[in-house]
Design an enzyme around this catalytic site. Structure first.
Site, PDB file in Angstrom:
ATOM      1  N   CYS A   1       0.720   3.426   6.116  1.00  0.00           N
ATOM      2  CA  CYS A   1       1.020   1.855   6.571  1.00  0.00           C
ATOM      3  C   CYS A   1       0.921   1.049   4.906  1.00  0.00           C
ATOM      4  O   CYS A   1       0.412   1.051   4.296  1.00  0.00           O
ATOM      5  CB  CYS A   1       0.448   1.924   8.184  1.00  0.00           C
TER       6      CYS A   1
ATOM      7  N   CYS B   1       0.766  -0.774   0.141  1.00  0.00           N
ATOM      8  CA  CYS B   1       0.143   0.013  -0.066  1.00  0.00           C
ATOM      9  C   CYS B   1       1.018   1.269   0.038  1.00  0.00           C
ATOM     10  O   CYS B   1       0.413   2.621  -0.202  1.00  0.00           O
ATOM     11  CB  CYS B   1      -1.273   0.460   1.208  1.00  0.00           C
TER      12      CYS B   1
ATOM     13  N   HIS C   1     -10.009   3.097  -0.821  1.00  0.00           N
ATOM     14  CA  HIS C   1      -8.123   2.763  -0.789  1.00  0.00           C
ATOM     15  C   HIS C   1      -8.559   1.524  -1.973  1.00  0.00           C
ATOM     16  O   HIS C   1      -7.550   0.127  -1.697  1.00  0.00           O
ATOM     17  CB  HIS C   1      -8.026   1.708   0.414  1.00  0.00           C
TER      18      HIS C   1
END
Lengths: 308, 450
Positions: free
Chosen positions: B436, B108, B401
């Protein structure tokens, strides 16, 4: 050990033949009503020399238990390599306990020196410490793996098995429960891993280890031996835990596992690995415990530590 | 292990020093609205979406036929056929075909890392312009054949005679035909990302109410940003979407509080993580245009912000020393220390909302005296983030996301916010980004208004 009569086998015994033979022996004993039990272990050691690991089989084993396919034999792989010889000891006519249905209680391995897959190995195995257990009789099966060229001891394993319901003359059963069992006071910690084990877990490990014990292969074959379903191989579970401990361990290490509730397949198994630091802040050992995340029943505990 | 290795993530152990280079400026960005998986972009591939996002950027800044110094982008869930995903997107765009491109993959953190890597190239004078980006599709995810079938097919490929081939084919069993879909489980632990975060959330004693409130604020802030037109020059509509389809402008704390926990139900502690306070699987793409000051000026393009610096960190999560998504907790104090900054010097905090619990655990760790001393190597707590400065235009809980696209979304939005803010007490406005990533990693960065 010095009093043991050495028996040199020409080649690695076939595990499938040993299981067939064990089944035949079990049937014969049932029909003739003769329990083999004399209270004495055979005073022999079986040895096979010049054993080599098969590299294709090694790769399959490493991938199955979560090890990187390196050129070093995982400690659990050496156990699988030595297992047919240990089985041949337990399969002798003068071995006092029935082989089929024996329960693996615990295992203790000393990996003294890393073994490269191309190394030629001599493997020796014998039985010792026949002793009473509240549920039957237990025995230690020792295996030693040495370098064929130098004779150096590279690996040593002691597997403790229980023959449930077998009581031998002259072997007293202890009054209190022994071993690490006793799940009453276990409260599960936070897991560091969750394993999803499919129904084929036992068959897959049998393929790479050669251990085709029917209790691991299918629901039907396990039921034939009195279990309610097939169960995972203890050494598969312990080998996965060892792989999970990972690269932190040194070249020489001790690896112990004590088995409790069996893992009926399919299963979800929760595992916690706790790193115990040394006084200087380095790695002293890794403790592991596995349990059923639904019931909280403990499956096994163990530890990996540096060999002095 | 030596005693100095006891705390390798501590800020004081860090010896890197910033060196003076020319600036890398953020000209602007463009993304397509993010869509919940299986929605508007269900049939769009990563290459489709990355190209769409890139085309919008080209149109916005007049980059047709422009040879850009380098384009870097990536995807987390990637088909093996997309080995040159970014270059293929460039070839399918109006950019000069002589624009080089490379793919990058850091879970990510992919999107933010493309920005940092390209900014560094600009700072070093290797290139004058760059486009950073990321894309992900959870809908059009690659599905692999089972390991058994894969081995058989590879053996088949190596077989020479028909007899060998028939023999190999006869090994196929019904179970080999079951496909192998990607999942969010960590390879080394078998725990899903949500389960890992559930453990961290419980460890830091983050309440359900606090998580729901953060999720509520994310939706409210994102909706307000859309209402005042904040995204008008940051987003190009695609496949009928004008806004992120996950956004619920009318959601309430009451509604969020009725959702059932989905993660951590079998992990001992009380389960508090729901579909409302966790990000959904999403499809989308984002791009950011970076340049040297001179390049932006000669092209008559805006300079929104500069990329001050970035820092990556990783934690030992495998046996639970730290939570899977807690690496930014260590990266941020190191980055601040390198520039002699504290939280007081930061005007916007963009902390990626993988889960509400991730943001709140991160804030809790920074506010913890003991943690600051023993783990961060500080005299006490790192500090308290002013909630009024946190994710002020919404974040991933509301927007969604699409893994590799999140970095570009945040960088472009923050650059615009900093530009609008201008100066604070005579210094350029400053923003901190924290992302993160799987594998116990994290990448953080500081941007300054240009």
């Amino acid at each position: 050990m010095s009093t043991l009569q050495p028996v040199l086998l020409g080649e690695l015994p076939s595990l499938s033949k040993l299981y067939v033979n064990a089944a035949a022996t079990a049937a014969r004993r049932r029909v003739l009503g003769a329990a083999g039990g004399t209270g004495q272990l055979p005073a022999v050691s079986h040895e096979v020399r010049n054993v080599h690991a098969d590299v294709g089989n090694l790769t399959a084993y490493q991938h199955l238990v979560g090890e990187t396919a390196s050129d070093t034999l995982p400690a659990g792989y050496v156990h699988a390599l030595a297992f047919p010889i240990s089985m041949s000891v337990m399969n002798r006519d003068d071995f006092p306990l029935p082989l089929l249905g024996m329960i693996h209680l615990k295992n203790k391995v000393e990996q003294r020196v890393p073994i490269v897959f191309s190394e030629s190995l001599d493997i020796l195995s014998w039985a010792e410490n026949l002793s009473g257990h509240r549920a039957g009789t237990q025995v230690d099966i020792v295996a030693e793996v040495r370098s064929h060229s130098t004779g150096e001891l590279l690996w040593r394993g002691v597997s403790t098995y229980l023959a449930k319901g077998s009581f031998l003359p002259g072997i007293d059963k202890p009054g209190a429960p022994n071993g690490a069992a006793g799940t009453g006071d276990f409260s599960p910690p936070n897991p560091t891993a969750l394993w999803q084990l499919g129904l084929d877990t036992g068959r897959n490990y049998a393929t790479v280890s050669g251990d085709f014990n029917p209790i691991h292969l299918s629901v039907l074959s396990a039921k034939a031996l009195g279990l309610r379903g097939s169960i995972a191989h203890g050494m598969y579970l312990a080998s996965r835990a060892l792989a999970d401990v990972g690269a932190v361990k040194p070249d020489s290490f001790a690896w112990e596992v004590a088995f409790e509730a069996p893992v009926f397949l399919p299963a979800r198994v929760a595992l916690d690995i706790t790193t115990v630091p040394s006084e200087s802040g380095g790695w002293e050992r890794s403790d592991y415990v596995a349990w059923n995340p639904r019931s909280g029943r403990r499956h096994f505990t163990g530890t990996v530590s540096a060999l002095a | 292990m030596a005693a100095s290795d006891l705390n390798p993530n501590a800020s004081r152990e860090h010896t890197a020093r910033p060196t003076a280079n020319r600036a890398a400026v953020i000209v602007g960005g463009n993304r397509i609205p993010f869509a919940r998986t299986g929605g508007a972009y269900a049939k769009s591939s990563n290459q489709d979406m990355l190209t769409a996002s890139l085309e919008g950027l080209i149109a916005r800044f007049g980059l047709q036929d422009e040879r850009i110094g380098e384009v870097a982008a990536g995807a987390v869930l990637k088909h093996s056929r997309d080995f040159n995903l970014t270059r293929e997107a460039v070839l399918g765009s109006a950019l000069s075909p002589e624009t080089p491109a490379y793919d990058l993959q850091q879970a990510c953190a992919t999107g933010l890392e493309t920005v940092l890597g390209l900014a560094n190239k600009i700072k070093l004078g290797q290139i004058d312009s760059a486009i950073a980006g990321g894309v992900d599709s959870a809908s059009d995810a690659p599905i692999a054949v089972s390991e058994g079938l894969r081995e058989i097919l590879l053996d088949l490929n190596r077989a020479k005679t028909p007899v060998q081939k028939v023999k190999i084919l006869s090994r196929i069993r019904p179970k080999d035909l079951a496909p192998d879909a990607p999942n969010t489980g960590e390879p080394r632990t078998g725990l899903s990302m949500g389960e890992h975060q559930a453990l961290t959330t419980a460890q830091w004693k983050i309440t359900r109410e606090a998580q729901d409130e953060l999720a509520f604020n994310s939706h409210r802030n994102l909706a307000a940003a859309y209402e005042r037109g904040f995204f008008d020059d940051l987003i190009t509509p695609y496949r009928g979407l004008n806004r992120d389809s996950n956004l619920r402008p009318d959601t309430t704390l009451e509604k969020l509080s009725t959702l059932k926990p989905v993660f951590g139900r079998n992990l001992g502690a009380e389960a508090t993580m729901t579909a409302g306070n966790s990000t959904p699987l999403t499809d989308g793409a984002s791009t950011v245009l970076l340049a040297s000051t001179e390049w932006a000026d000669t092209h008559g393009l805006p300079k929104l912000a500069t990329v001050l610096d970035g820092e990556a960190a990783a934690v030992d999560f495998v046996h639970g020393k730290d939570g899977l998504l807690m690496a930014p907790v260590f990266a941020v104090p190191r980055l601040l220390a390198r520039h002699g900054l504290t939280f007081e010097d930061i005007d916007f905090f963009e902390i990626h909302e993988a889960f509400a619990g991730t943001v709140l655990s991160t804030l809790a760790a920074w506010e913890d005296e003991e943690f600051g001393r023993t783990r961060l190597g500080l005299d006490g707590a790192l500090g308290k983030v002013d909630r009024a400065k946190l994710n002020v235009n919404g974040s991933s809980l509301a927007a969604g996301h699409p893994f590799a696209a999140t970095g570009g979304r945040i960088v472009a939005s923050l650059a615009k916010m900093l530009h609008e803010k201008g100066t604070v007490n005579g210094r350029p406005a400053r923003g901190l980004i924290s992302v993160c990533a799987a594998g116990g990693q994290g990448v953080v960065a500081i941007l300054e208004a240009a």
